[in-house]
Design a protein around this motif. Structure first.
Motif, PDB file in Angstrom:
ATOM      1  N   ILE A  57      25.150  25.142  60.076  1.00 57.26           N
ATOM      2  CA  ILE A  57      25.911  25.911  59.089  1.00 57.26           C
ATOM      3  C   ILE A  57      26.075  25.070  57.832  1.00 57.26           C
ATOM      4  O   ILE A  57      26.411  23.879  57.907  1.00 57.26           O
ATOM      5  N   TYR A  58      25.869  25.705  56.678  1.00 55.21           N
ATOM      6  CA  TYR A  58      26.108  25.052  55.396  1.00 55.21           C
ATOM      7  C   TYR A  58      27.161  25.854  54.629  1.00 55.21           C
ATOM      8  O   TYR A  58      27.152  27.089  54.648  1.00 55.21           O
ATOM      9  N   LEU A  59      28.055  25.132  53.966  1.00 63.55           N
ATOM     10  CA  LEU A  59      29.145  25.750  53.224  1.00 63.55           C
ATOM     11  C   LEU A  59      29.101  25.287  51.775  1.00 63.55           C
ATOM     12  O   LEU A  59      29.097  24.083  51.500  1.00 63.55           O
ATOM     13  N   MET A 141      30.691  30.173  50.092  1.00 65.57           N
ATOM     14  CA  MET A 141      29.582  30.876  50.720  1.00 65.57           C
ATOM     15  C   MET A 141      29.079  30.084  51.918  1.00 65.57           C
ATOM     16  O   MET A 141      28.862  28.870  51.815  1.00 65.57           O
ATOM     17  N   PHE A 142      28.892  30.754  53.050  1.00 68.47           N
ATOM     18  CA  PHE A 142      28.299  30.166  54.243  1.00 68.47           C
ATOM     19  C   PHE A 142      26.836  30.582  54.357  1.00 68.47           C
ATOM     20  O   PHE A 142      26.504  31.752  54.108  1.00 68.47           O
ATOM     21  N   THR A 159      34.684  35.458  46.910  1.00 69.40           N
ATOM     22  CA  THR A 159      34.986  34.889  45.596  1.00 69.40           C
ATOM     23  C   THR A 159      36.201  35.581  45.005  1.00 69.40           C
ATOM     24  O   THR A 159      36.503  36.741  45.329  1.00 69.40           O
ATOM     25  N   ASN A 160      36.900  34.875  44.118  1.00 71.73           N
ATOM     26  CA  ASN A 160      37.992  35.481  43.361  1.00 71.73           C
ATOM     27  C   ASN A 160      37.860  35.066  41.897  1.00 71.73           C
ATOM     28  O   ASN A 160      37.576  33.905  41.602  1.00 71.73           O
ATOM     29  N   ILE A 161      38.049  36.034  41.007  1.00 68.88           N
ATOM     30  CA  ILE A 161      37.913  35.763  39.576  1.00 68.88           C
ATOM     31  C   ILE A 161      39.123  36.268  38.809  1.00 68.88           C
ATOM     32  O   ILE A 161      39.867  37.137  39.265  1.00 68.88           O
ATOM     33  N   ASN A 162      39.296  35.707  37.630  1.00 67.78           N
ATOM     34  CA  ASN A 162      40.125  36.291  36.580  1.00 67.78           C
ATOM     35  C   ASN A 162      39.141  37.107  35.733  1.00 67.78           C
ATOM     36  O   ASN A 162      38.300  36.552  35.031  1.00 67.78           O
ATOM     37  N   SER A 163      39.237  38.417  35.841  1.00 66.17           N
ATOM     38  CA  SER A 163      38.191  39.264  35.255  1.00 66.17           C
ATOM     39  C   SER A 163      38.364  39.419  33.748  1.00 66.17           C
ATOM     40  O   SER A 163      39.363  38.995  33.160  1.00 66.17           O
ATOM     41  N   ASN A 164      37.387  40.074  33.140  1.00 62.07           N
ATOM     42  CA  ASN A 164      37.416  40.288  31.693  1.00 62.07           C
ATOM     43  C   ASN A 164      38.518  41.251  31.261  1.00 62.07           C
ATOM     44  O   ASN A 164      38.865  41.315  30.085  1.00 62.07           O
ATOM     45  N   VAL A 170      38.775  40.177  43.953  1.00 60.99           N
ATOM     46  CA  VAL A 170      38.237  39.442  45.086  1.00 60.99           C
ATOM     47  C   VAL A 170      37.042  40.219  45.629  1.00 60.99           C
ATOM     48  O   VAL A 170      37.109  41.430  45.812  1.00 60.99           O
ATOM     49  N   SER A 171      35.941  39.506  45.836  1.00 57.50           N
ATOM     50  CA  SER A 171      34.711  40.125  46.334  1.00 57.50           C
ATOM     51  C   SER A 171      34.338  39.506  47.678  1.00 57.50           C
ATOM     52  O   SER A 171      34.403  38.287  47.854  1.00 57.50           O
ATOM     53  N   PHE A 172      33.969  40.367  48.608  1.00 52.72           N
ATOM     54  CA  PHE A 172      33.477  39.943  49.916  1.00 52.72           C
ATOM     55  C   PHE A 172      32.062  40.486  50.079  1.00 52.72           C
ATOM     56  O   PHE A 172      31.819  41.679  49.852  1.00 52.72           O
ATOM     57  N   GLY A 173      31.142  39.618  50.442  1.00 50.10           N
ATOM     58  CA  GLY A 173      29.755  40.051  50.595  1.00 50.10           C
ATOM     59  C   GLY A 173      29.071  39.330  51.733  1.00 50.10           C
ATOM     60  O   GLY A 173      29.516  38.271  52.186  1.00 50.10           O
ATOM     61  N   ALA A 174      27.978  39.914  52.170  1.00 50.15           N
ATOM     62  CA  ALA A 174      27.189  39.314  53.247  1.00 50.15           C
ATOM     63  C   ALA A 174      25.793  39.899  53.203  1.00 50.15           C
ATOM     64  O   ALA A 174      25.538  40.915  52.548  1.00 50.15           O
ATOM     65  N   GLY A 175      24.890  39.243  53.905  1.00 47.30           N
ATOM     66  CA  GLY A 175      23.529  39.743  53.979  1.00 47.30           C
ATOM     67  C   GLY A 175      22.663  38.777  54.745  1.00 47.30           C
ATOM     68  O   GLY A 175      23.153  37.821  55.355  1.00 47.30           O
TER      69      GLY A 175
END
Length: 208
Positions: A57-59, A141-142, A159-164, A170-175
């Motif tokens: 596993i890499y983080l 990201m893992f 991820t979490n951002i201060n948006s424009n 907050v975004s959750f993604g995988a693939g």
């Protein structure tokens, strides 16, 4: 009412539970971005970077990533032994948002170009990122078993951002990279403009 009697063995078992190992994490590389860069790449065997069978596993940790341009997407691409970061991917992504005034919230599943269906483009990790002096992105990201030549290579991120538009997104993604070739490099970039500043840390995690 029945009484429960504890002995020394039961107490020891409870107090020692916190010491159960969850996997040793080793810092491999710290990249500090102090001037504009269009891409940031971590390549196995280059500049002390390890992305092989050493760890299952890499983080990747993203700390205060700042963009040069406003309203941009932070993306990731994977290289499968060739020169381009174009490993085919199938992905999913969803995002929750709450603005600073407290008047607006949303929860959406991404569609269109923000997700991929066995496509070679870069995967979106954030949307609508701002570039104000105090605006940035942090997250992680893992990547699992990048050196495998048998299975697809899974990855997950948050991820979490201060948006424009001055909100916490907050975004959750995988693939998965739909290739049997080993993944030997990872690259990060914005869809427009430079990565202006920030830190990316790469860790290796043992599974025991």
């Amino acid at each position: 009412m029945s009484l429960v009697k504890y002995n020394n063995n039961s107490i020891s078992a409870v107090t020692s539970a916190a010491a159960i190992p969850s996997g040793a994490m080793t810092l491999i590389k710290t990249l500090t971005i102090s001037s504009g860069s269009s891409t940031v790449s971590l390549v196995n065997g280059s500049d002390d970077v390890v992305l092989d069978g050493t760890y299952p596993i890499y983080l990747f940790k993203f700390i205060n990533i700042h963009s040069a341009n406003n309203d941009v997407l932070f993306k990731v691409g994977f290289r499968d032994g060739r020169s381009a970061y174009d490993a085919s991917k199938t992905t999913t992504l969803f995002q929750a948002e709450h603005d600073e005034s407290g008047s607006s919230t949303s929860f959406t599943a991404a569609s269109g170009g923000d997700i991929l269906h066995n496509e070679t483009g870069f995967q979106v990790m954030t949307r609508n990122m701002g570039n104000g002096n105090d605006e940035c992105m942090s997250g992680e990201m893992f990547l699992f078993s990048p050196s495998s030549t048998t299975f697809v290579k899974h990855f997950m991120f948050k991820t979490n951002i201060n948006s424009n538009d001055d909100s916490s997104d907050v975004s959750f993604g995988a693939g998965y990279c739909n290739v049997t070739a080993a993944i030997d490099a990872v690259q990060f970039s914005f869809n427009s403009g430079n990565i202006d500043a920030g830190t990316i840390k790469l860790y290796g995690i043992k599974d025991s």
